[in-house]
Design an enzyme around this catalytic site. Structure first.
Site, PDB file in Angstrom:
ATOM      1  N   GLU A  33      -1.093   6.905 -29.601  1.00 47.60           N
ATOM      2  CA  GLU A  33      -1.429   5.943 -28.556  1.00 47.60           C
ATOM      3  C   GLU A  33      -0.344   5.816 -27.490  1.00 47.60           C
ATOM      4  O   GLU A  33       0.764   5.372 -27.768  1.00 47.60           O
ATOM      5  CB  GLU A  33      -1.677   4.556 -29.156  1.00 47.60           C
ATOM      6  N   GLU A  80      -9.345  -4.465 -29.456  1.00 42.08           N
ATOM      7  CA  GLU A  80      -7.959  -4.860 -29.734  1.00 42.08           C
ATOM      8  C   GLU A  80      -7.563  -5.853 -28.647  1.00 42.08           C
ATOM      9  O   GLU A  80      -7.055  -5.479 -27.593  1.00 42.08           O
ATOM     10  CB  GLU A  80      -7.008  -3.662 -29.725  1.00 42.08           C
TER      11      GLU A  80
END
Length: 269
Positions: free
Chosen positions: A147, A241
């Site tokens: 990420e 998220e």
């Protein structure tokens, strides 16, 4: 088929069975578990998944240290924790774990602005760490989702380009890019174009609006980004998220799921 998942929320129960049923009721297809749950409460989580039929689709964080840690023993600790999480994720049927280079360790946009390790050394450390997951990923049928974070949260990987370079230069077969709409809204010139550029490496998606709260409450153009996912044939997991802004958080969160599903329809995703 794309599945929507969520990370844990304060309004969900601490009991895994109840939590998973709440997640399903909110409108999600699965749960993106914290890695600490797999390290410390694996048997309990596994039993709840079996009983409810609500899957753990993916894992995010929950390990000690970072794969790009400046402190070597912390890097090694992260590697060992992630290996265990990957093995257990595979046992649960989860696709993999989301892993940034680091979080909150250093930023080139904040003082002192001069990192203790040069850029090429950063890259070498990341490739070394990620290469150590190749065997366990192959055996467990899992993937590491690398990420990129925005410039204020990490200095090593900020764009999809940067993550792709590490994957390609390291010849990593079981590492894919985790594309986060919040970070991309800061770092990418055009989210749709960036997703299309790295079509072969996009493995997982995180969803949050422009201010890191629930989708639909900010100004991110999700339809535009989803059109990119449509074009590349993405069929993985999109996990929420985000924090939830507002007083009736559980209801607002449920409304956000409906908003995202509507955006998906508009993009024909």
């Amino acid at each position: 088929m794309i599945r929507l998942a969520t990370q844990d929320k304060p309004f969900y129960s601490s009991d895994f069975k109840t939590k998973l049923l709440q997640i399903k009721e909110t409108g999600f297809d699965g749960f993106e578990a914290d890695g600490a749950m797999l390290l410390n409460q694996f048997d309990e989580l596994k039993a709840a998944v079996k009983e409810t039929g609500v899957p753990v689709t993916s894992v995010c964080g929950g390990y000690r240290g970072w794969i790009g840690d400046f402190i070597e023993y912390r890097r090694q600790t992260a590697i060992e924790d992630i290996k265990i999480i990957l093995e257990r994720a595979g046992e649960l049927g989860a696709k993999g774990i989301v892993v940034p280079a680091a979080w909150g360790m250093f930023s080139l946009r904040l003082p002192p602005m001069t990192p203790p390790r040069p850029v090429e050394a950063d890259k070498g450390v990341l490739i070394d760490s990620l290469s150590q997951f190749e065997d366990v990923c192959k055996k467990s049928g899992t993937v590491v989702y690398l990420e990129p974070l925005n410039r204020y949260e990490d200095h090593m990987l900020n764009t999809l380009d940067a993550a792709a370079t590490v994957i390609q230069d390291g010849h990593l077969e079981h590492v894919k890019i985790m594309a986060d709409f919040f970070h991309m809204s800061i770092e990418e010139q055009d989210i749709k174009k960036s997703l299309i550029k790295w079509a072969d490496l996009i493995g997982h998606v995180h969803i949050a609006d422009s201010h890191r709260y629930q989708p639909g409450d900010g100004h991110t153009d999700f339809v535009h980004g989803f059109e990119g996912l449509k074009e590349i044939g993405f069929d993985g997991i999109m996990a929420f998220e985000c924090r939830v802004l507002g007083e009736d958080q559980e209801n607002l969160y449920k409304q956000s799921v409906g908003y995202i599903r509507d955006c998906m329809k508009k993009a024909r995703l």
